[in-house]
Design an enzyme around this catalytic site. Structure first.
Site, mmCIF file in Angstrom:
data_model
loop_
_atom_site.group_PDB
_atom_site.id
_atom_site.type_symbol
_atom_site.label_atom_id
_atom_site.label_comp_id
_atom_site.label_asym_id
_atom_site.label_seq_id
_atom_site.Cartn_x
_atom_site.Cartn_y
_atom_site.Cartn_z
ATOM 1 N N GLU A 174 1.767 -7.726 9.294
ATOM 2 C CA GLU A 174 1.721 -6.298 9.583
ATOM 3 C C GLU A 174 2.563 -5.500 8.593
ATOM 4 O O GLU A 174 2.272 -4.349 8.286
ATOM 5 C CB GLU A 174 2.225 -6.046 11.014
ATOM 6 C CG GLU A 174 2.174 -4.596 11.461
ATOM 7 C CD GLU A 174 0.763 -4.045 11.535
ATOM 8 O OE1 GLU A 174 0.615 -2.815 11.457
ATOM 9 O OE2 GLU A 174 -0.188 -4.845 11.669
ATOM 10 N N ASP A 218 -9.313 0.859 -24.830
ATOM 11 C CA ASP A 218 -9.584 0.730 -23.401
ATOM 12 C C ASP A 218 -9.601 2.091 -22.717
ATOM 13 O O ASP A 218 -8.948 3.037 -23.150
ATOM 14 C CB ASP A 218 -8.493 -0.105 -22.718
ATOM 15 C CG ASP A 218 -8.634 -1.581 -23.023
ATOM 16 O OD1 ASP A 218 -9.700 -1.979 -23.508
ATOM 17 O OD2 ASP A 218 -7.667 -2.324 -22.775
ATOM 18 N N PRO A 275 0.809 -1.224 0.000
ATOM 19 C CA PRO A 275 0.000 0.000 0.000
ATOM 20 C C PRO A 275 0.839 1.270 0.000
ATOM 21 O O PRO A 275 0.330 2.347 -0.306
ATOM 22 C CB PRO A 275 -0.823 -0.123 1.293
ATOM 23 C CG PRO A 275 -0.836 -1.568 1.618
ATOM 24 C CD PRO A 275 0.479 -2.099 1.141
ATOM 25 N N ARG A 317 -2.302 -8.764 -20.669
ATOM 26 C CA ARG A 317 -3.251 -8.473 -21.747
ATOM 27 C C ARG A 317 -2.680 -7.477 -22.765
ATOM 28 O O ARG A 317 -3.224 -7.343 -23.867
ATOM 29 C CB ARG A 317 -4.575 -7.973 -21.182
ATOM 30 C CG ARG A 317 -4.496 -6.603 -20.526
ATOM 31 C CD ARG A 317 -5.785 -6.250 -19.799
ATOM 32 N NE ARG A 317 -6.924 -6.250 -20.697
ATOM 33 C CZ ARG A 317 -7.283 -5.217 -21.449
ATOM 34 N NH1 ARG A 317 -6.547 -4.111 -21.427
ATOM 35 N NH2 ARG A 317 -8.335 -5.279 -22.223
#
Length: 232
Positions: free
Chosen positions: A114, A166, A87, A151
């Site tokens: 953690e 896209d 993150p 892809r």
């Protein structure tokens, strides 16, 4: 392309590597994806890969030794692009995946617990996040990255599945799509799509992309207009 994934939960990838476009790309030899359980590299007799944090605190911390030993076991790891899913990383964007697809070898680390020992970081090149939220581990995030990269590889998509239009490919959200029936529950398909006039259809699609982007992602719309020298 070759992708090696370092994880504690290799079975999470079973269906991912068998189904959808990624599975097809693997079967057709477009990409080779290897899932490595770094638990087996632990020097602990109980195969522990985590421990309590120095200084105290909640949770467990991923140990440096199993991760680095697993990394070093990968042939050619020195030249690979090595990515940690966390993150704290840069939020994944389409242009980043377009850049990654040009590499011959990716190594992806799925974090857990953690956090991970800070001394793991120097062994990797990049830290990537899929959004401003926290998951229980990096496996799902790594699948997002792999799906987006694979892809884009040549021949991974059929012509009918082309990524050219896209969302984000040209900085805008994608235009609306329609198929049969022509009318449903009082909602009709725009007449221009039946005109057979390709230039008019492309113009309509571009205008719809602009409208949709302005309404849903004003930040993207403003950036696009600025890049093309137009007033937002």
């Amino acid at each position: 392309m070759r992708i090696d994934v370092l994880t504690l939960f290799p079975r999470m990838f079973d269906n991912f590597l068998e189904e959808t476009i990624v599975g097809r790309a693997v079967r057709e030899g477009i990409v080779a994806i290897n899932i490595i359980d770094f638990r087996v590299f632990s020097d602990n007799k109980h195969m522990k890969v985590d421990d309590t944090p120095f200084g105290g605190g909640a949770g467990m911390v991923l140990r440096v030794q199993p991760v680095v030993d697993a990394l070093r076991s990968i042939e050619g790891y020195e030249d690979a692009l090595k990515i940690i899913m966390t993150p704290q990383g840069d939020v994944l964007k389409q242009e980043m995946m377009a850049d990654y697809k040009e590499r011959d070898h990716l190594i992806i680390l799925c974090g857990h617990y953690e956090g991970f020992d800070e001394r793991i970081r120097p062994y990797f090149d990049l830290e990537v996040s899929i959004g401003d939220y926290v998951l229980t581990g990096g496996e799902i995030a790594s699948m997002v990255l792999m799906d987006g990269v694979v892809r884009l590889l040549p021949d991974a998509l059929n012509k009918e599945e082309s990524h050219i239009n896209d969302s984000f490919q040209d900085g805008l959200l994608e235009h609306p799509h329609y198929t049969r029936p022509r009318s449903y529950d009082g909602m009709d398909v725009p007449e221009v799509l039946f005109s057979g006039h390709h230039k008019r259809i492309e113009e309509w699609r571009h205008e719809e992309s602009l409208k949709r982007t302005k309404k849903r992602r004003k930040d993207l719309y403003d950036a696009y207009m600025k890049e093309h020298g137009k007033e937002a």
